[in-house]
Design a protein around this motif. Structure first.
Motif, mmCIF file in Angstrom:
data_model
loop_
_atom_site.group_PDB
_atom_site.id
_atom_site.type_symbol
_atom_site.label_atom_id
_atom_site.label_comp_id
_atom_site.label_asym_id
_atom_site.label_seq_id
_atom_site.Cartn_x
_atom_site.Cartn_y
_atom_site.Cartn_z
ATOM 1 N N ALA A 143 0.813 -1.222 0.000
ATOM 2 C CA ALA A 143 0.000 0.000 0.000
ATOM 3 C C ALA A 143 0.846 1.271 0.000
ATOM 4 N N VAL A 144 2.082 1.197 0.507
ATOM 5 C CA VAL A 144 2.924 2.400 0.594
ATOM 6 C C VAL A 144 4.062 2.368 -0.438
ATOM 7 N N ILE A 145 4.005 1.419 -1.372
ATOM 8 C CA ILE A 145 5.052 1.292 -2.385
ATOM 9 C C ILE A 145 4.478 1.728 -3.738
ATOM 10 N N PRO A 146 5.129 2.632 -4.444
ATOM 11 C CA PRO A 146 4.655 3.023 -5.779
ATOM 12 C C PRO A 146 4.559 1.814 -6.707
ATOM 13 N N SER A 147 3.626 1.870 -7.637
ATOM 14 C CA SER A 147 3.335 0.717 -8.491
ATOM 15 C C SER A 147 4.537 0.273 -9.310
ATOM 16 N N ASN A 148 5.428 1.207 -9.679
ATOM 17 C CA ASN A 148 6.600 0.836 -10.487
ATOM 18 C C ASN A 148 7.791 0.411 -9.643
ATOM 19 N N LYS A 149 7.572 0.283 -8.330
ATOM 20 C CA LYS A 149 8.642 -0.096 -7.412
ATOM 21 C C LYS A 149 8.355 -1.416 -6.705
ATOM 22 N N LYS A 150 7.439 -2.193 -7.258
ATOM 23 C CA LYS A 150 7.101 -3.485 -6.651
ATOM 24 C C LYS A 150 6.771 -4.473 -7.760
ATOM 25 N N VAL A 151 7.035 -5.748 -7.483
ATOM 26 C CA VAL A 151 6.776 -6.780 -8.474
ATOM 27 C C VAL A 151 6.473 -8.089 -7.759
ATOM 28 N N LEU A 152 5.586 -8.890 -8.347
ATOM 29 C CA LEU A 152 5.271 -10.223 -7.825
ATOM 30 C C LEU A 152 5.700 -11.252 -8.852
ATOM 31 N N ASN A 154 5.685 -15.266 -9.735
ATOM 32 C CA ASN A 154 5.075 -16.556 -9.430
ATOM 33 C C ASN A 154 5.937 -17.679 -9.974
ATOM 34 N N GLY A 155 6.309 -18.618 -9.102
ATOM 35 C CA GLY A 155 7.009 -19.817 -9.531
ATOM 36 C C GLY A 155 6.154 -21.039 -9.263
ATOM 37 N N THR A 156 6.718 -22.224 -9.465
ATOM 38 C CA THR A 156 5.960 -23.457 -9.252
ATOM 39 C C THR A 156 5.598 -23.636 -7.783
ATOM 40 N N SER A 157 6.576 -23.490 -6.909
ATOM 41 C CA SER A 157 6.343 -23.632 -5.473
ATOM 42 C C SER A 157 6.601 -22.346 -4.705
ATOM 43 N N LEU A 158 7.274 -21.389 -5.333
ATOM 44 C CA LEU A 158 7.701 -20.177 -4.653
ATOM 45 C C LEU A 158 7.065 -18.946 -5.290
ATOM 46 N N ILE A 159 6.458 -18.110 -4.445
ATOM 47 C CA ILE A 159 5.928 -16.817 -4.874
ATOM 48 C C ILE A 159 6.740 -15.742 -4.161
ATOM 49 N N THR A 160 7.202 -14.750 -4.907
ATOM 50 C CA THR A 160 8.067 -13.716 -4.338
ATOM 51 C C THR A 160 7.527 -12.329 -4.658
ATOM 52 N N PHE A 161 7.311 -11.546 -3.609
ATOM 53 C CA PHE A 161 6.968 -10.131 -3.750
ATOM 54 C C PHE A 161 8.220 -9.320 -3.450
ATOM 55 N N LYS A 162 8.583 -8.409 -4.365
ATOM 56 C CA LYS A 162 9.802 -7.628 -4.207
ATOM 57 C C LYS A 162 9.481 -6.148 -4.051
ATOM 58 N N ALA A 163 10.029 -5.544 -3.007
ATOM 59 C CA ALA A 163 9.992 -4.100 -2.817
ATOM 60 C C ALA A 163 11.327 -3.565 -3.318
ATOM 61 N N LEU A 164 11.341 -3.039 -4.528
ATOM 62 C CA LEU A 164 12.588 -2.805 -5.240
ATOM 63 C C LEU A 164 13.469 -1.752 -4.569
ATOM 64 N N ASP A 165 12.889 -0.672 -4.100
ATOM 65 C CA ASP A 165 13.695 0.379 -3.481
ATOM 66 C C ASP A 165 14.342 -0.059 -2.167
ATOM 67 N N TYR A 166 13.784 -1.106 -1.572
ATOM 68 C CA TYR A 166 14.296 -1.596 -0.292
ATOM 69 C C TYR A 166 15.168 -2.836 -0.461
ATOM 70 N N ASN A 167 15.270 -3.332 -1.710
ATOM 71 C CA ASN A 167 15.986 -4.595 -1.934
ATOM 72 C C ASN A 167 15.491 -5.663 -0.960
ATOM 73 N N ALA A 168 14.170 -5.688 -0.779
ATOM 74 C CA ALA A 168 13.529 -6.589 0.189
ATOM 75 C C ALA A 168 12.557 -7.506 -0.540
ATOM 76 N N SER A 169 12.395 -8.711 -0.001
ATOM 77 C CA SER A 169 11.418 -9.637 -0.578
ATOM 78 C C SER A 169 10.599 -10.292 0.525
ATOM 79 N N VAL A 170 9.327 -10.529 0.191
ATOM 80 C CA VAL A 170 8.439 -11.332 1.024
ATOM 81 C C VAL A 170 8.052 -12.531 0.175
ATOM 82 N N GLU A 171 8.277 -13.729 0.698
ATOM 83 C CA GLU A 171 8.158 -14.936 -0.116
ATOM 84 C C GLU A 171 7.234 -15.954 0.543
ATOM 85 N N PHE A 172 6.605 -16.755 -0.309
ATOM 86 C CA PHE A 172 5.819 -17.899 0.182
ATOM 87 C C PHE A 172 6.264 -19.146 -0.563
ATOM 88 N N PHE A 173 6.594 -20.193 0.213
ATOM 89 C CA PHE A 173 6.969 -21.475 -0.377
ATOM 90 C C PHE A 173 5.944 -22.525 0.036
#
Length: 368
Positions: A143-152, A154-173
């Motif tokens: 909600a606080v990340i600009p649309s061009n600064k985040k990406v999701l 999708n992999g087979t078992s792994l989903i990764t959300f990236k906050a690009l300006d923070y070099n941070a990821s939230v992942e689900f396996f």
């Protein structure tokens, strides 16, 4: 001696801690001083037995300032738990916060959490309930990340959300058993209680890990069916192993993996308990005031998990959400688990926004 620390996320006191590393770990986990425990050595078990606040002894309080985000603004929610767009007419289930007895949980701050995650990986591992917690965290942050600064991604078992300006990821396996579930050449599904390395490859290096494994161990027949055809342990094959025996063995394999592959100077490790299935939840509009005869009994997975974790020789925080979620019969999708509602529906998963956001508020108070 290696530190042995078993925290029930301040739900229960810390059970074990080695004095040499005890203070540094607790200081890292107790930024919010009203959540920090008081300490004393227990003569039976070395560790903490007193806390100022039992985080999971409390009640649900109606709060119109919730939810913490609008589902309409978060495109990452699985349709099965996106209840209002599926036609659920009420929204009060979104407006409850958890109030522990004797203290207050810090309100989730998205910018603060992103700073904590700068340059780091937050990993959720488990089944669909864990995916719901992952999606909750993504909704809270995005909600606080600009649309061009985040990406999701999708992999087979792994989903990764990236906050690009923070070099941070939230992942689900996706690993509902933690150990490997595979299909052999004959088309038979095999649960290998000793094999976890193929999954663990994806887990290594994460800075914050939140594990869960519970619901799929209940699949024994009927509508759910049994997930595997056979179980392998060592060089032995089993066709009728008790599911809770298998669960304990799988947790033991996970414990061995964690002990061998996690750098506990770098990584914070959490394990969340099972959330209950309710027998019916349609048209329930508010939480239960206390655990009643209508609520399900304590799932057997919970005491098994606690027993295994008590015997670890590394620090792990138990997110013991079972009791608090037993009171939230109102927060399931019920028949609103699809755009075409019918029947009583889903009384196992949790609508978003909702209960999983509170689990992440608890996680936030520990990571800070």
């Amino acid at each position: 001696m290696e530190m042995i620390l078993f925290l029930y996320i301040l739900v229960f006191p810390c059970i074990r801690a080695d004095a040499r590393v005890h203070d540094s770990v607790i200081q890292r986990e107790c930024k919010h001083t009203d959540l920090c425990p008081s300490y004393r050595e227990n003569t039976a078990v070395t560790g903490l037995t007193d806390t100022k606040c039992n985080l999971f002894s409390g009640k649900w309080v109606h709060d119109v300032s919730y939810p913490l985000y609008d589902a309409a603004d978060c495109p990452y929610i699985n349709s099965q738990i996106n209840c209002r767009p599926n036609g659920r007419p009420d929204s009060d289930y979104e407006k409850w916060k958890w109030q522990p007895d004797g203290c207050t949980i810090p309100r989730f701050n998205s910018n603060d959490m992103l700073e904590m995650l700068r340059g780091k990986r937050l990993l959720f591992v488990g089944d669909c309930i864990s995916r719901g917690q992952f999606e909750s965290m993504v909704c809270l942050l995005q909600a606080v990340i600009p649309s061009n600064k985040k990406v999701l991604v999708n992999g087979t078992s792994l989903i990764t959300f990236k906050a690009l300006d923070y070099n941070a990821s939230v992942e689900f396996f996706w690993a509902p058993f933690l150990v490997q579930l595979e299909t052999n050449k004959q088309g038979k599904t095999i649960l290998d209680l000793d094999s976890i390395e193929k999954n663990g490859i994806y887990w290594k290096g994460a800075d914050i890990m939140v594990f869960e494994s519970s619901h799929w161990w209940d699949h024994t027949g009927g509508m759910d069916g049994q997930t595997w055809d056979m179980i392998i342990e060592g060089n032995k094959t089993f066709y009728n192993m008790d599911h809770m025996v298998a669960y304990r063995k799988a947790l033991t394999s996970w414990k061995k993996w964690a002990n061998s592959h996690i750098d506990f100077k770098k990584t914070m490790l959490f394990f969340r308990t099972m959330t209950p299935r309710h027998s019916s939840c349609l048209n329930v509009r508010e939480p239960e005031k206390n655990t009643s005869a209508d609520n399900p009994p304590l799932p057997p997975q919970v005491p098994i998990l606690k027993k295994v974790l008590r015997r670890t020789n590394f620090p792990v925080v138990l997110l013991d959400v079972t009791g608090m979620t037993q009171l939230r019969k109102d927060a399931h999708p019920s028949k609103y688990d699809s755009p075409h509602p019918s029947g009583n529906g889903d009384c196992s998963h949790w609508c978003l926004p909702g209960v999983a956001d509170i689990w992440n508020e608890l996680l936030y108070s520990f990571v800070g």
